[in-house]
Design an enzyme around this catalytic site. Structure first.
Site, PDB file in Angstrom:
ATOM      1  N   PRO A  89      39.954  10.237  27.627  1.00  0.00           N
ATOM      2  CG  PRO A  89      37.734  10.013  26.936  1.00  0.00           C
ATOM      3  CD  PRO A  89      38.653  10.888  27.723  1.00  0.00           C
ATOM      4  CD  GLU A 116      31.168  16.658  24.606  1.00  0.00           C
ATOM      5  OE1 GLU A 116      31.901  15.999  23.846  1.00  0.00           O
ATOM      6  OE2 GLU A 116      30.189  16.174  25.202  1.00  0.00           O
ATOM      7  NE  ARG A 158      48.189  -2.736  44.870  1.00  0.00           N
ATOM      8  CZ  ARG A 158      49.033  -3.562  44.254  1.00  0.00           C
ATOM      9  NH1 ARG A 158      49.667  -3.191  43.172  1.00  0.00           N
ATOM     10  NH2 ARG A 158      49.233  -4.783  44.725  1.00  0.00           N
ATOM     11  CG  ASP A 173      50.833  -6.546  42.072  1.00  0.00           C
ATOM     12  OD1 ASP A 173      50.181  -7.255  42.838  1.00  0.00           O
ATOM     13  OD2 ASP A 173      51.136  -5.363  42.294  1.00  0.00           O
TER      14      ASP A 173
END
Ligand code: 6GU
Length: 245
Positions: A89, A116, A158, A173
């Protein structure tokens, strides 16, 4: 493209056999090898974690198995080392633009942390041997890097030549730059032309390709302004729609 994934939970990657990505693998467009981090433990208990120095909650992944795992993969290199991606994150945001860059790389390695996180020296050390990028898939916390890796792999693979049947569907897209900026796509419709009293916008049935292209562009601009003004201005508005502050 060669893809190696190192994880404590190889079972997480069963979806790689399904759908578009499964077909790309079967066709040999992408080779994906999933490795169990515990392969590179050397104690009888196959320990991968330890308590954090300095205290704090939870456990941290010890560096030795990671060092051994990355050394083992590097030993397979015949030319350039792989590009190492570490989902966290606290990483740089994963975007369509990063997906496009990564889709041109011949070899990617994903190091999936849990708990963690991974002892910080692993990334420091790896960066002396190969390019390393810590990446985040959004501003929320997942329990580990596995699902984030699946997200990134789907976005990257993709884009590989031959994976998506019609290349135009990639050019149009959301987040693709068409005529001066990344926009989200507008609404799409199929048959029937009228459903529950709701008609498909007339222009889409007009056969006027220039008018249709203009309409699609307007819809994308309107939707981007309404839902993702940050894409137009580069920053979030003071009140982001639908989010309590
Ligand atoms: Cl890449 N990993 C984890 N564990 N949580 C996340 C993430 C990644 N991106 C957003 N949240």
């Amino acid at each position: 493209m060669q893809i190696d994934i190192i994880s404590l939970f190889p079972e997480y990657f069963a979806p790689l056999d399904v759908s578009l990505l499964g077909r790309a693998r079967a066709q040999g467009l992408a080779t994906i090898d999933v490795h169990d981090l515990r392969t590179w433990t050397s104690d009888p208990r196959r320990t991968v974690d330890g308590v954090p120095f300095g205290g704090g909650p939870g456990m941290v992944l010890r560096p030795e198995p990671w060092g051994a795992a990355l050394d083992a993969l590097l030993a397979r290199a015949t030319g350039d080392p792989p590009c190492l991606l570490v989902p966290t994150p606290s990483g740089q945001p994963f975007t369509q633009s990063l997906a496009r860059d990564l889709a041109t790389e011949p070899w990617l390695v994903f190091a999936c942390g849990r708990y963690e996180g991974i002892d910080a020296r692993v990334v420091e050390d790896a960066a002396t041997l190969m390019p390393v990028t810590e990446v985040s898939v959004g501003d929320y916390v997942l329990a580990g890097g596995e699902v984030a890796t699946l997200v990134m792999l789907e976005a990257i693979t993709r884009l590989l030549p031959g994976v998506v049947g019609n290349p135009a569907s990639i050019a149009e897209d959301s987040f693709s730059v068409g005529g001066g900026g990344a926009l989200v796509e507008g609404p799409v419709y199929t048959r029937p032309a009228v459903w529950r009293g709701r008609a498909v916008p007339e222009v889409l049935r007009s056969g006027d390709h220039a008018a249709i292209a203009r309409w699609k562009r307007e819809q994308a601009e309107r939707r981007t302004a309404e839902r993702r003004p940050d894409l137009l201005t580069g920053k979030l508005p003071p009140t982001f729609p639908g989010v309590a502050q």
